[in-house]
Design a protein around this motif. Structure first.
Motif, PDB file in Angstrom:
ATOM      1  N   TRP A 136       0.825  -1.209   0.000  1.00  0.00           N
ATOM      2  CA  TRP A 136       0.000   0.000   0.000  1.00  0.00           C
ATOM      3  C   TRP A 136       0.865   1.267   0.000  1.00  0.00           C
ATOM      4  O   TRP A 136       0.409   2.335   0.402  1.00  0.00           O
ATOM      5  CB  TRP A 136      -0.908   0.017   1.228  1.00  0.00           C
ATOM      6  N   GLN A 139      -0.635   4.640  -1.470  1.00  0.00           N
ATOM      7  CA  GLN A 139      -1.812   5.109  -0.734  1.00  0.00           C
ATOM      8  C   GLN A 139      -1.405   5.581   0.662  1.00  0.00           C
ATOM      9  O   GLN A 139      -1.926   6.586   1.165  1.00  0.00           O
ATOM     10  CB  GLN A 139      -2.856   3.993  -0.655  1.00  0.00           C
ATOM     11  N   ALA A 142       0.158   9.017   0.362  1.00  0.00           N
ATOM     12  CA  ALA A 142      -0.825  10.049   0.060  1.00  0.00           C
ATOM     13  C   ALA A 142      -1.661  10.440   1.274  1.00  0.00           C
ATOM     14  O   ALA A 142      -2.055  11.594   1.421  1.00  0.00           O
ATOM     15  CB  ALA A 142      -1.739   9.574  -1.062  1.00  0.00           C
ATOM     16  N   MET A 376      -3.060  -1.268  -7.329  1.00  0.00           N
ATOM     17  CA  MET A 376      -2.710  -0.155  -6.437  1.00  0.00           C
ATOM     18  C   MET A 376      -1.249   0.268  -6.603  1.00  0.00           C
ATOM     19  O   MET A 376      -0.872   1.376  -6.216  1.00  0.00           O
ATOM     20  CB  MET A 376      -3.012  -0.497  -4.970  1.00  0.00           C
ATOM     21  N   PRO A 380      -1.524   3.659  -9.199  1.00  0.00           N
ATOM     22  CA  PRO A 380      -1.809   4.137  -7.839  1.00  0.00           C
ATOM     23  C   PRO A 380      -2.613   5.421  -7.804  1.00  0.00           C
ATOM     24  O   PRO A 380      -3.388   5.645  -6.867  1.00  0.00           O
ATOM     25  CB  PRO A 380      -0.412   4.345  -7.237  1.00  0.00           C
ATOM     26  N   GLU A 381      -2.444   6.253  -8.844  1.00  0.00           N
ATOM     27  CA  GLU A 381      -3.173   7.520  -8.842  1.00  0.00           C
ATOM     28  C   GLU A 381      -4.675   7.285  -8.912  1.00  0.00           C
ATOM     29  O   GLU A 381      -5.458   8.003  -8.283  1.00  0.00           O
ATOM     30  CB  GLU A 381      -2.699   8.410  -9.998  1.00  0.00           C
ATOM     31  N   THR A 384      -5.771   5.710  -5.421  1.00  0.00           N
ATOM     32  CA  THR A 384      -5.708   6.714  -4.366  1.00  0.00           C
ATOM     33  C   THR A 384      -6.810   7.755  -4.516  1.00  0.00           C
ATOM     34  O   THR A 384      -7.442   8.164  -3.527  1.00  0.00           O
ATOM     35  CB  THR A 384      -4.335   7.400  -4.368  1.00  0.00           C
ATOM     36  N   VAL A 403      -5.199  14.360  -2.960  1.00  0.00           N
ATOM     37  CA  VAL A 403      -3.947  13.612  -2.877  1.00  0.00           C
ATOM     38  C   VAL A 403      -3.077  13.958  -4.081  1.00  0.00           C
ATOM     39  O   VAL A 403      -2.293  13.161  -4.555  1.00  0.00           O
ATOM     40  CB  VAL A 403      -4.195  12.088  -2.811  1.00  0.00           C
ATOM     41  N   TYR A 406       0.689  12.814  -5.259  1.00  0.00           N
ATOM     42  CA  TYR A 406       0.972  11.506  -4.705  1.00  0.00           C
ATOM     43  C   TYR A 406       0.421  10.446  -5.651  1.00  0.00           C
ATOM     44  O   TYR A 406      -0.372  10.726  -6.521  1.00  0.00           O
ATOM     45  CB  TYR A 406       0.314  11.345  -3.333  1.00  0.00           C
ATOM     46  N   GLY A 407       0.857   9.207  -5.425  1.00  0.00           N
ATOM     47  CA  GLY A 407       0.284   8.111  -6.176  1.00  0.00           C
ATOM     48  C   GLY A 407       0.785   7.983  -7.590  1.00  0.00           C
ATOM     49  O   GLY A 407       0.088   7.470  -8.449  1.00  0.00           O
TER      50      GLY A 407
END
Length: 414
Positions: A136, A139, A142, A376, A380-381, A384, A403, A406-407
């Motif tokens: 993870w 996530q 973020a 994920m 990831p974007e 998330t 977020v 991030y991701g």
């Protein structure tokens, strides 16, 4: 993939394991069967591995792995450690990322919250088979400072202890046991307050098993649920992207092969190291669908899966055939629910997520194109973003929280 490719992979795997063990007789026959089974599963990866071997020397590949291992801080995020004790005495490792105090908020967090304190909600992440809480990573990065989170390692995975019932008494692992393990983690790490449950693959099954055995906990404390790349049952029907003959061969021999390999764990681990290129190809095929996955992310996933001992792989595998928690989904009917899957997931096909969403008509169903099982990490974007929206709907984070930045699987969060 041609039959000859599968045979090449099978023979390579069998020879590598047999060579690593140096054993004879029955064990050589077991490794032959293992090689055949691995060959069927690996057929889709064989061509890519063969091409890589023709163009890149083994020493160069080893150097590349070392470089990737020392590159980014994937999986390096750590929180406040804790241990929960399962009902059979197994120690389960978890970490807590607490929300920063208002005085300690960064300018970004201060803009998100203004002068208002975060809602007292804890988001609990449960990871999948052969992975760890580090799966993870994006996530977690973020959400740091935005909401309290708990990340834990399933029994016999990551930093948790080997399952006591399995190690000492030979009791098979069950998804129900994993649900009770999650309850032990909640009792230790989140003794009070609202909870959001997030599970990927086996972790999603763990969440369902928790609901099945502790319905009052769900009714009283769970405020939202995210089920990512998972299934409520009928995993025995999954074809892993193989032709019918290949699937039947795998189903026929794999349980026995894994059991035999698990009984020779030390020897087999040597064989796994000897066939690192082969297994890297298998892992990539069954983890990702995109062609442009960051090599460091792919290597990160490879390390997690490689870190799962073969006897643990063998120990857990039979539990999935018995998994059926379809009726438990009704307990999530009145909650905000996110159901998300990669369209090209070969391990828990997206049809299983669609079946879950059919039983939870108010759930948000997100099918991610060009994504495999480790969605994920691959996208990831997307994960998330949808998870942040779920947390907002559940009142876990302020409505203005984002977020952004991030991701991304191509740049580490700052």
């Amino acid at each position: 993939m041609s039959e000859s490719s599968a045979e090449v992979v099978a023979n390579a795997a069998s020879a590598a394991v047999a060579s690593a063990t140096g054993a004879a007789g029955n064990w050589r026959r077991v490794t032959g069967i293992a090689g055949a089974a691995i060959g069927v599963v690996a057929a889709g990866a064989a061509a890519g591995v063969a091409i890589e071997r023709m163009t890149v020397g083994r020493g160069m590949r080893q150097k590349a792995r070392l470089a990737l291992d020392s590159a980014g801080p994937y999986g390096a995020l750590r929180g406040t450690p804790g241990k929960a004790v399962a009902d059979d005495g197994t120690e389960l490792y978890y970490e807590v990322d607490d929300v920063e105090s208002e005085e300690g908020l960064t300018p970004r967090r201060r803009r998100l919250f203004g002068r208002k304190a975060p809602a007292p909600v804890t988001v609990v992440f449960s990871h999948g088979y052969c992975l760890s809480q580090d799966s993870w990573h994006f996530q977690r990065a973020a959400l740091r400072g935005v909401v309290r989170t708990v990340h834990w390692d399933q029994r016999s995975h990551g930093r948790s202890a080997r399952g006591a019932s399995q190690l000492e008494d030979g009791i098979p692992v069950s998804i129900d046991q994993l649900g009770r393990d999650l309850k032990a983690v909640l009792d230790a790490a989140v003794p009070e307050g609202p909870i959001v449950l997030v599970g990927h693959s086996m972790g999603g099954m763990t969440v369902m098993a928790l609901a099945d055995q502790f319905p009052e906990l769900v009714r009283e404390r769970v405020t939202a649920v995210a089920l990512i790349g998972t299934s409520s049952g009928k995993l025995g029907e999954v074809n892993f992207g193989l032709p019918v003959a290949g699937v039947n061969a795998v189903r026929r021999v794999l349980p026995g092969v894994l059991k035999a390999l698990g009984q020779q764990a030390a020897l087999v681990e040597r064989g796994r190291r000897a066939t690192a290129d082969l297994f890297a190809g298998i892992i990539k095929r069954y983890s990702f669908a995109s062609r442009d996955v960051d090599p460091a992310v792919a290597r990160f996933a490879e390390r997690m899966i490689e870190g799962t001992p073969i006897d643990v792989v063998a120990e857990f595998y039979p539990a999935f055939a018995d998994h059926d928690k379809t009726e438990a989904l009704a307990l999530f009917a009145d909650l905000p629910v996110l159901v998300l899957a990669g369209v090209k997931d070969l391990v828990t096909p997206s049809e299983h997520s669609e079946a879950i969403a059919d039983l939870l008509p108010d759930a948000e169903l997100v099918l991610v194109p060009d994504a495999g099982h480790l969605v994920m990490l691959e996208h990831p974007e997307v994960v998330t973003d949808r998870l942040a929206d779920l947390l907002t709907r559940a009142g876990a984070v302020p409505a203005g929280a984002t977020v952004s930045g991030y991701g991304s699987s191509t740049a580490q969060p700052g």
